[in-house]
Write a protein that holds these residues in place. Sequence first.
Motif, mmCIF file in Angstrom:
data_model
loop_
_atom_site.group_PDB
_atom_site.id
_atom_site.type_symbol
_atom_site.label_atom_id
_atom_site.label_comp_id
_atom_site.label_asym_id
_atom_site.label_seq_id
_atom_site.Cartn_x
_atom_site.Cartn_y
_atom_site.Cartn_z
ATOM 1 N N UNK A 16 0.780 -1.232 0.000
ATOM 2 C CA UNK A 16 0.000 0.000 0.000
ATOM 3 C C UNK A 16 0.816 1.289 0.000
ATOM 4 N N UNK A 17 2.090 1.236 0.341
ATOM 5 C CA UNK A 17 2.905 2.454 0.445
ATOM 6 C C UNK A 17 2.834 3.333 -0.807
ATOM 7 N N UNK A 18 3.041 2.804 -2.032
ATOM 8 C CA UNK A 18 3.020 3.694 -3.208
ATOM 9 C C UNK A 18 1.685 4.424 -3.391
ATOM 10 N N UNK A 19 0.585 3.718 -3.179
ATOM 11 C CA UNK A 19 -0.730 4.333 -3.373
ATOM 12 C C UNK A 19 -1.042 5.353 -2.285
ATOM 13 N N UNK A 20 -0.690 5.041 -1.060
ATOM 14 C CA UNK A 20 -0.940 5.981 0.037
ATOM 15 C C UNK A 20 -0.091 7.241 -0.151
ATOM 16 N N UNK A 21 1.135 7.071 -0.611
ATOM 17 C CA UNK A 21 1.994 8.242 -0.852
ATOM 18 C C UNK A 21 1.408 9.134 -1.944
ATOM 19 N N UNK A 22 0.810 8.542 -2.968
ATOM 20 C CA UNK A 22 0.167 9.344 -4.012
ATOM 21 C C UNK A 22 -0.944 10.209 -3.430
ATOM 22 N N UNK A 23 -1.761 9.605 -2.565
ATOM 23 C CA UNK A 23 -2.884 10.340 -1.987
ATOM 24 C C UNK A 23 -2.434 11.275 -0.867
ATOM 25 N N UNK A 24 -1.325 10.961 -0.220
ATOM 26 C CA UNK A 24 -0.826 11.803 0.873
ATOM 27 C C UNK A 24 -0.406 13.180 0.373
ATOM 28 N N UNK A 143 -1.335 6.490 6.365
ATOM 29 C CA UNK A 143 0.061 6.924 6.321
ATOM 30 C C UNK A 143 0.754 6.682 7.659
ATOM 31 N N UNK A 144 0.074 6.981 8.752
ATOM 32 C CA UNK A 144 0.660 6.740 10.084
ATOM 33 C C UNK A 144 0.971 5.268 10.292
ATOM 34 N N UNK A 145 0.038 4.390 9.925
ATOM 35 C CA UNK A 145 0.276 2.948 10.077
ATOM 36 C C UNK A 145 1.495 2.517 9.260
#
Length: 169
Positions: A16-24, A143-145
């Motif tokens: 999930x890191x790449x997708x969460x970074x996009x939305x972050x 993101x925190x998780x």
Amino acid sequence: MENEEIAYRQQVVNEYRPDVEKLARYLPWLESKVGGSVHQNYSGSGIEQNSVSFPVYDGTLMSFVKEAQRTKLMDRNYRYIYSRYRIRTMQDELQMIGRTTIREMDVLKGILSKYVMEGMTKGRVWSEGVEKGIFLKVIKQMKEHLDFWDRPVQTRVVKVNEEETQEES
């Protein structure tokens, strides 16, 4: 057993890191829009006073929605998450967002999916997601998780009864 748990957490982080970074990237904008409006009603101009009005959304909101739709974070079966966790109101959603751990990323995905997907047919849902802070809280929690579990064990800080203590290795 503990090694399996560590492997699972790392798998979640990697997935999930790449997708969460996009939305972050949208977090500052989402923070600035909580409680505000992200749409205007357009009802035509000129002589036609009997035209139907429709919402015109902020361009950043539309970019956020399109970006979210292209991620692995969309779950078409989000209704199952809502029924399994008995989420019925916005207050339930907010409570669940606050209680999740990395093991409940499916709950966060479900809440995000509901607001993105239902917004395709009910435009006010996107506005509610921004104005009530749902998008902001879901992305922040994800993101925190991921940030927490992507650090070495020695540097993780665990919150216990509002006090922070070093996690022991």
